[in-house]
Design a protein around this motif. Structure first.
Motif, PDB file in Angstrom:
ATOM      1  N   ASP A  27       1.833 -32.006 -43.419  1.00  0.00           N
ATOM      2  CA  ASP A  27       2.055 -32.837 -42.233  1.00  0.00           C
ATOM      3  C   ASP A  27       1.159 -32.417 -41.073  1.00  0.00           C
ATOM      4  OD1 ASP A  27       3.860 -34.563 -43.344  1.00  0.00           O
ATOM      5  OD2 ASP A  27       5.643 -33.595 -42.506  1.00  0.00           O
ATOM      6  N   THR A  31      -1.663 -34.734 -39.146  1.00  0.00           N
ATOM      7  CA  THR A  31      -1.647 -34.959 -37.701  1.00  0.00           C
ATOM      8  C   THR A  31      -2.988 -34.579 -37.086  1.00  0.00           C
ATOM      9  OG1 THR A  31       0.734 -34.580 -37.575  1.00  0.00           O
ATOM     10  CG2 THR A  31      -0.527 -34.304 -35.540  1.00  0.00           C
ATOM     11  N   CYS A  34      -5.559 -37.188 -37.808  1.00  0.00           N
ATOM     12  CA  CYS A  34      -5.358 -38.346 -36.930  1.00  0.00           C
ATOM     13  C   CYS A  34      -5.970 -38.083 -35.560  1.00  0.00           C
ATOM     14  CB  CYS A  34      -3.876 -38.643 -36.819  1.00  0.00           C
ATOM     15  SG  CYS A  34      -3.479 -40.067 -35.793  1.00  0.00           S
TER      16      CYS A  34
END
Length: 234
Positions: A27, A31, A34
């Motif tokens: 995760d 992130t 992104c």
């Protein structure tokens, strides 16, 4: 001229459906990816080129609209690299992960792909990067590639005591947008350590010559015994 770059790892495990129950373990990497793509978008490039390692049959250029999939990893997911007519040849896994990241970021600017061979000599990587940097007035790169796959006993390449130092050198160079340090990464050592990102990173170095970009390392870890880095250059 190169105006921005994002460096991301390229394991299909970045795609949650591929990772399945292990998805939360990456995760933080997702992130960071992104955030790095946000830097690309803010640069408003005329052209984005996604670069990633590829086997011999998958090397070379990919036009907008090229497709790939994760069927070989047990999930029924197809991806498309931007919008266009594409071509029959499917994207290699690294570019498919890049296409997935761009779709997730709702990228809608012109994009192409380039599959790079792991054995590509540094001088040829640099030359390819210089050519990419001259493709448009404002060029951005999404550079997919992993560090050493020899960081732990359970790593795909088993444990190699040299791997941590190699990855630390790569992470410093990527975080500082240090073109000379990327150029200095040892081709033979990278091959022995199964660092598939070496060639794409050196293509980035060629494109960034004279661009005066600053870098930031957004993520660094070695889950599954493989070095993963996320960096943003602008």
């Amino acid at each position: 001229m190169l105006v921005a770059a994002a460096v991301c790892p390229c394991p299909p495990l970045l795609v949650p459906d591929v990772a399945a129950g292990a998805a939360p373990e990456l995760d933080a990497a997702r992130t960071a990816c992104c955030d790095a793509l946000g830097v690309l978008g803010a640069a408003r490039p005329d052209l984005l080129v996604v670069i990633g390692p590829a086997e011999q049959h998958s090397r070379g250029s990919y036009a907008a609209g090229a497709t790939g999939s994760f069927h070989g990893f047990g999930v029924d997911i197809d991806v498309t690299l931007g919008t266009g007519e594409g071509q029959e040849r499917p994207l290699p896994p690294s570019l498919a992960v890049g296409a997935w990241l761009l779709t997730r970021a709702q990228w809608n600017s012109p994009v192409e792909g380039l599959g790079v061979g792991e054995p590509l000599a540094p001088e040829r990587c640099l030359a390819a990067g210089r050519e990419l940097g001259a493709r448009a007035e404002r060029v951005a790169l999404l550079v997919m590639g992993d560090g050493s796959a020899c960081r732990t006993l359970k790593a795909p390449g088993y444990l190699d005591e040299r791997a941590a130092d190699f990855d630390a050198q790569a992470a410093r160079a990527l975080g500082a947008a240090d073109v000379e340090a990327l150029n200095a990464l040892d081709e033979s050592l990278a091959y022995e350590l199964k660092a598939a990102g070496r060639a794409p990173w050196q293509v980035l170095a060629g494109a960034a010559e004279g661009a005066g970009l600053a870098g930031q390392l957004l993520y660094e870890d070695a889950p599954y015994g493989v070095g993963y880095f996320v960096a943003a250059w602008s």
